[in-house]
Design an enzyme around this catalytic site. Structure first.
Site, PDB file in Angstrom:
ATOM      1  N   ALA A  41       1.016  -1.548   0.336  1.00 30.61           N
ATOM      2  CA  ALA A  41       0.022   0.233  -0.525  1.00 30.61           C
ATOM      3  C   ALA A  41       1.297   1.162  -0.161  1.00 30.61           C
ATOM      4  O   ALA A  41       1.635   1.557   0.704  1.00 30.61           O
ATOM      5  CB  ALA A  41      -0.955  -0.132   0.983  1.00 30.61           C
ATOM      6  N   GLY A  84      -0.156  -5.289   0.758  1.00 36.59           N
ATOM      7  CA  GLY A  84      -1.718  -5.556  -0.071  1.00 36.59           C
ATOM      8  C   GLY A  84      -1.506  -5.454  -1.195  1.00 36.59           C
ATOM      9  O   GLY A  84      -2.555  -6.018  -1.822  1.00 36.59           O
ATOM     10  N   GLU A 138      -2.567  -9.914  -0.468  1.00 43.09           N
ATOM     11  CA  GLU A 138      -3.707  -9.551  -0.144  1.00 43.09           C
ATOM     12  C   GLU A 138      -4.634  -9.253  -1.600  1.00 43.09           C
ATOM     13  O   GLU A 138      -5.099 -10.651  -1.213  1.00 43.09           O
ATOM     14  CB  GLU A 138      -4.226  -8.104   0.950  1.00 43.09           C
ATOM     15  CG  GLU A 138      -3.687  -8.533   2.161  1.00 43.09           C
ATOM     16  CD  GLU A 138      -3.724  -7.309   3.487  1.00 43.09           C
ATOM     17  OE1 GLU A 138      -3.937  -7.671   4.066  1.00 43.09           O
ATOM     18  OE2 GLU A 138      -3.156  -6.480   2.243  1.00 43.09           O
ATOM     19  N   GLU A 185       3.398  -5.867   6.978  1.00 40.13           N
ATOM     20  CA  GLU A 185       2.964  -4.865   8.355  1.00 40.13           C
ATOM     21  C   GLU A 185       3.479  -4.402   9.183  1.00 40.13           C
ATOM     22  O   GLU A 185       3.506  -3.986  10.217  1.00 40.13           O
ATOM     23  CB  GLU A 185       1.405  -5.438   8.032  1.00 40.13           C
ATOM     24  CG  GLU A 185       0.328  -4.721   6.551  1.00 40.13           C
ATOM     25  CD  GLU A 185       0.629  -6.298   5.623  1.00 40.13           C
ATOM     26  OE1 GLU A 185       0.138  -5.717   4.428  1.00 40.13           O
ATOM     27  OE2 GLU A 185       1.529  -6.990   5.959  1.00 40.13           O
TER      28      GLU A 185
END
Length: 258
Positions: free
Chosen positions: A66, A112, A115, A135
């Site tokens: 991200a 992300g 993900e 993360e």
């Protein structure tokens, strides 16, 4: 709709989405998530598109995470809303698509990015790809479904190790763990995905949609709600402030543990 961050090609009933932010290693910002939402919606509603492939521009990254600069100063509420909106707008959307979605992982798939790949119906990776959920090294947890989908794919123990160490794994380990379906050379990645897509196209689209729904039904739980709550709470910690500040300042984080 005109897109600034993604490219779309349609050929032989296959829709190819390319996340086109190579200078940012195709990182997911809010604008890109919004564009992907609309692109997937349009392709899912297009009767001439039977399979969707998603990849990243260039050879370095599928999606390298991200865009941390966007949310480094978020509050607990803002963090929770970030996860909730992102999950519903894109990641859950992809998982629920009636049109099969293949992730063509052409490089780094981190945070992300992994993900997003895990939300796809299955994954093919180039032999130099690297995957991970880093993360916790930023003082937060995966917030776009990572704590739920990774254990489903690789098992609880392997998922715990990957998330708690914040480490990356290579394509061979990802293949052995069940995170990806196949490993191919970089130049063969898209052709391989298209070959699989062609096999899918030969089958009943109604039956395929029913199969996707049936398989997904076996994984319904409340884990995503808990992930959203925990993700948001991380934004109120000193560790999150230190982790994101250290990342943006390009230094090693010194977490206070609170």
């Amino acid at each position: 709709m005109d897109f600034e961050n993604i490219l779309i090609e349609i050929e032989d009933q296959i829709g190819l989405i390319t996340i086109n932010r190579p200078k940012k290693l195709n990182a997911l910002n809010k604008a890109t998530i919004e564009e992907l939402h609309h692109a997937f919606k349009d392709l899912d509603e297009d009767e001439d598109v039977r399979v969707i492939i998603i990849t990243g521009a260039g050879e370095k990254a599928f999606v390298a995470g991200a865009d941390i600069a966007e949310f480094a100063n978020y509050s607990v509420y803002e963090g929770s809303q970030l996860a909730a909106k992102g999950q519903e707008l894109l990641f859950n959307q992809v998982e629920r698509m009636q049109t099969p979605v293949i992730a063509a992982i052409n490089g780094f798939a981190l945070g992300g990015g992994l993900e997003l790949a895990m939300a796809c119906h299955f994954r093919i990776a180039s032999d130099h790809a690297r995957m991970g959920l880093p993360e916790t090294s930023l003082g937060v947890i995966p917030g776009y479904g990572g704590t739920q989908r990774l254990p489903q794919l690789v098992g609880k123990g392997r998922a715990m190790e990957m998330i708690l160490t914040a480490g990356m794994i290579g394509t061979e380990q990802a293949l052995m763990s069940g995170l990806i379906n196949q490993m191919v050379a970089q130049e063969l990645l898209i052709p391989c995905c298209k070959k699989i897509a062609t096999k899918i196209i030969n089958n009943s689209p109604v039956a395929i949609a029913a199969a996707i729904n049936s398989i997904n039904a076996g994984y319904n739980n409340n884990g995503y709600k808990k992930e959203i709550e925990s993700f948001g709470e991380c934004f109120g910690t000193d560790d999150f402030k230190e982790g994101t500040t250290a990342f943006l300042e390009k230094r090693k984080a010194n977490f206070p543990g609170k």
